[in-house]
Design a protein around this motif. Structure first.
Motif, short mmCIF file in Angstrom:
data_model
loop_
_atom_site.label_atom_id
_atom_site.label_comp_id
_atom_site.label_asym_id
_atom_site.label_seq_id
_atom_site.Cartn_x
_atom_site.Cartn_y
_atom_site.Cartn_z
N TRP A 61 0.97 -1.53 0.25
CA TRP A 61 0.46 0.59 0.02
C TRP A 61 0.75 1.42 0.09
O TRP A 61 0.55 2.31 -0.21
N MET A 62 2.26 0.90 -0.36
CA MET A 62 3.18 2.26 0.18
C MET A 62 3.44 2.70 -1.51
O MET A 62 3.44 1.75 -2.15
N GLU A 63 3.31 3.52 -0.91
CA GLU A 63 4.26 4.71 -3.01
C GLU A 63 5.47 4.56 -2.87
O GLU A 63 6.03 4.55 -3.79
N HIS A 64 6.12 4.43 -1.88
CA HIS A 64 7.84 5.20 -1.65
C HIS A 64 8.30 4.28 -0.26
O HIS A 64 7.85 4.57 0.52
N PRO A 65 9.10 4.01 -0.64
CA PRO A 65 9.73 3.47 0.74
C PRO A 65 9.81 4.68 1.83
O PRO A 65 10.32 5.66 1.57
N ASN A 66 10.18 3.98 3.08
CA ASN A 66 9.98 5.29 4.10
C ASN A 66 10.59 4.84 5.56
O ASN A 66 9.06 3.82 5.80
N PRO A 67 12.28 4.40 5.58
CA PRO A 67 11.89 4.11 6.87
C PRO A 67 11.46 4.65 8.44
O PRO A 67 11.22 4.03 9.61
N ALA A 68 11.00 5.93 8.15
CA ALA A 68 10.85 6.73 9.48
C ALA A 68 9.39 5.67 9.44
O ALA A 68 8.86 5.27 10.36
N ARG A 69 8.42 5.50 8.86
CA ARG A 69 6.95 5.15 9.11
C ARG A 69 7.58 2.99 9.27
O ARG A 69 6.52 2.98 10.37
N GLY A 70 8.50 2.38 8.81
CA GLY A 70 8.93 1.52 9.84
C GLY A 70 9.19 1.94 11.15
O GLY A 70 8.97 1.02 11.64
N GLU A 71 9.41 2.75 11.22
CA GLU A 71 10.22 3.07 12.82
C GLU A 71 8.65 3.28 13.74
O GLU A 71 8.54 2.87 15.21
N PHE A 72 7.80 3.41 12.93
CA PHE A 72 6.64 3.99 13.40
C PHE A 72 5.53 3.15 14.33
O PHE A 72 5.52 2.83 15.08
N TYR A 73 5.50 2.34 13.35
CA TYR A 73 4.88 0.74 13.55
C TYR A 73 5.84 -0.18 14.71
O TYR A 73 4.83 -0.65 15.13
N ALA A 74 7.12 -0.01 14.14
CA ALA A 74 7.54 -0.99 15.26
C ALA A 74 7.73 -0.60 17.13
O ALA A 74 7.45 -1.29 18.01
N GLU A 75 7.17 0.69 16.62
CA GLU A 75 6.81 1.49 18.38
C GLU A 75 5.07 0.90 18.68
O GLU A 75 4.85 0.84 19.63
N VAL A 76 4.64 0.70 17.53
CA VAL A 76 3.49 -0.15 17.80
C VAL A 76 3.48 -1.45 18.55
O VAL A 76 2.04 -2.36 17.90
N MET A 77 4.00 -2.04 18.39
CA MET A 77 4.35 -3.27 18.44
C MET A 77 4.63 -4.06 19.95
O MET A 77 5.09 -3.58 20.22
N ALA A 78 4.52 -5.06 20.05
CA ALA A 78 4.25 -5.76 21.43
C ALA A 78 4.78 -7.45 21.02
O ALA A 78 4.18 -8.01 20.34
N GLU A 79 5.97 -7.64 21.86
CA GLU A 79 5.32 -9.50 21.88
C GLU A 79 5.21 -10.58 22.56
O GLU A 79 4.93 -9.93 23.85
N SER A 80 4.26 -11.32 21.40
CA SER A 80 3.69 -12.05 22.91
C SER A 80 4.25 -13.88 21.60
O SER A 80 5.78 -13.94 21.72
N PRO A 81 3.73 -14.89 22.58
CA PRO A 81 4.74 -16.44 22.18
C PRO A 81 5.07 -16.82 21.55
O PRO A 81 5.84 -17.10 20.51
N ASP A 82 4.22 -16.04 20.05
CA ASP A 82 4.42 -16.29 19.02
C ASP A 82 4.88 -14.98 17.91
O ASP A 82 4.99 -15.23 16.59
#
Length: 344
Positions: A212-233
């Motif tokens: 769904w992205m038009e252009h690569p954007n590393p900042a976007r990757g960092e943004f979504y890494a911030e809203v992830m939490a580790e689970s057993p799987d």
């Protein structure tokens, strides 16, 4: 380190507010919003999904007072859909040189409680922000909102002008987005390859592989890494995608021009040149606002404050500096001419 303050929102829902700068000294409390009205945590808990501070530390120059002097009004920062308070950490630390800056995890986001079925209306989001201002003693405050958070901010400013000193709207449209966009979002959520094996996989997919992205954007990757939490799987979002869709459903079918016209305080509309808010619509928002101003940030997309943090600060600084102690200093009726082109 971030300090957590619990706030009770609409319907008794527990919300997590985060103070990323040092609290004001006792002799400054009358100018920075007064004493806390909520329960302050022990300061050891960060804003990240793992329990550690997830803001990545200060950016260069973010914690200093460059361009800021004196003690200004309190600031409440509201993230967008799927965001969290820690996305505002560099901005909040920069603001804390002059303001008491608090970021709120809105309901269903970050460390705030997940609401029951049906508790996703525009009204409860506004009531949550209203409760935060009152319980934290921040008002009349500057509200800074990104996307959905900006809509919440201007709806609150229209409802409770006594609580809002000024407003900064970051890349949020006033026009209706339409029901078709809900289908696009649902399909996008279904495309997420969850669970992610590692945070590096999160950054890679959202920063470059997402179709769904038009252009690569590393900042976007960092943004979504911030809203992830580790689970057993593996790594999963801290929010429920169905909750996000129900929340979005409450605003996408309607235009919000009438509420915008009711905002009487000084307001800055900020857009990224490659963001979702187009220039023509942004300048029409400025025209509709009784005391509107306009700024744009070059080389930034929808995540303006994340894409170009230094340019973002440069864009909002003249507006903040124009807020006089007596409520003067920002011209009524913006011209629609860019306040800043995004140069640091």
């Amino acid at each position: 380190m971030a300090r957590r303050i619990d706030v009770i929102g609409a319907g008794g829902l527990r919300l997590a507010a985060w103070e990323f700068g040092d609290p004001p000294k006792p002799d400054d409390s009358d100018r920075s919003g007064g004493p806390d009205g909520g329960h302050r945590g022990d300061g050891a808990e960060g804003a990240g999904g793992s329990g550690e501070p997830a803001d990545g530390g200060d950016e260069p120059g973010a914690s200093g007072g460059a361009g800021l002097s004196g003690r200004g009004p309190g600031v409440l920062l509201l993230h967008g859909l799927m965001g969290r308070a820690s996305h505002w950490a560099p901005t909040a630390r920069w603001l804390s040189a002059r303001h008491r800056a608090v970021a709120l995890d809105q309901r269903g986001h970050g460390r705030s409680d997940k609401p029951p079925q049906g508790a996703h209306t525009r009204e409860v989001y506004v009531e949550d922000a209203e409760a935060a201002l009152e319980q934290l003693g921040l008002g009349p405050a500057v509200l800074v909102g990104h996307a959905m958070g900006a809509l919440t901010a201007w709806q609150l400013a229209a409802k409770r002008p006594d609580l809002v000193r000024a407003l900064i709207i970051c890349d949020m449209r006033a026009s209706a987005l339409g029901g078709a966009s809900q289908h696009v979002w649902r399909e996008w959520f279904r495309a997420w390859p969850v669970p992610f094996a590692t945070l590096a996989d999160v950054r890679k997919w959202f920063g470059g592989d997402d179709p769904w992205m038009e252009h690569p954007n590393p900042a976007r990757g960092e943004f979504y890494a911030e809203v992830m939490a580790e689970s057993p799987d593996g790594w999963r979002p801290v929010f429920d995608p169905e909750h996000m869709l129900r929340t979005r459903e409450t605003w996408v079918h309607d235009a919000h021009w009438e509420e915008l016209a009711q905002v009487r305080c000084p307001t800055l509309v900020v857009r990224g040149l490659d963001g979702e808010l187009g220039r023509a619509e942004a300048q029409e928002m400025v025209r509709v606002l009784p005391r509107g101003r306009y700024a744009e940030v070059a080389d930034a997309g929808h995540l303006v404050h994340y894409d170009q943090p230094e340019a973002w600060r440069a864009a909002i600084l003249p507006f903040l500096d124009g807020l006089g102690e007596a409520g003067e200093g920002v011209e009524a009726g913006g011209t629609g001419v860019p306040e800043s082109t995004g140069a640091p």
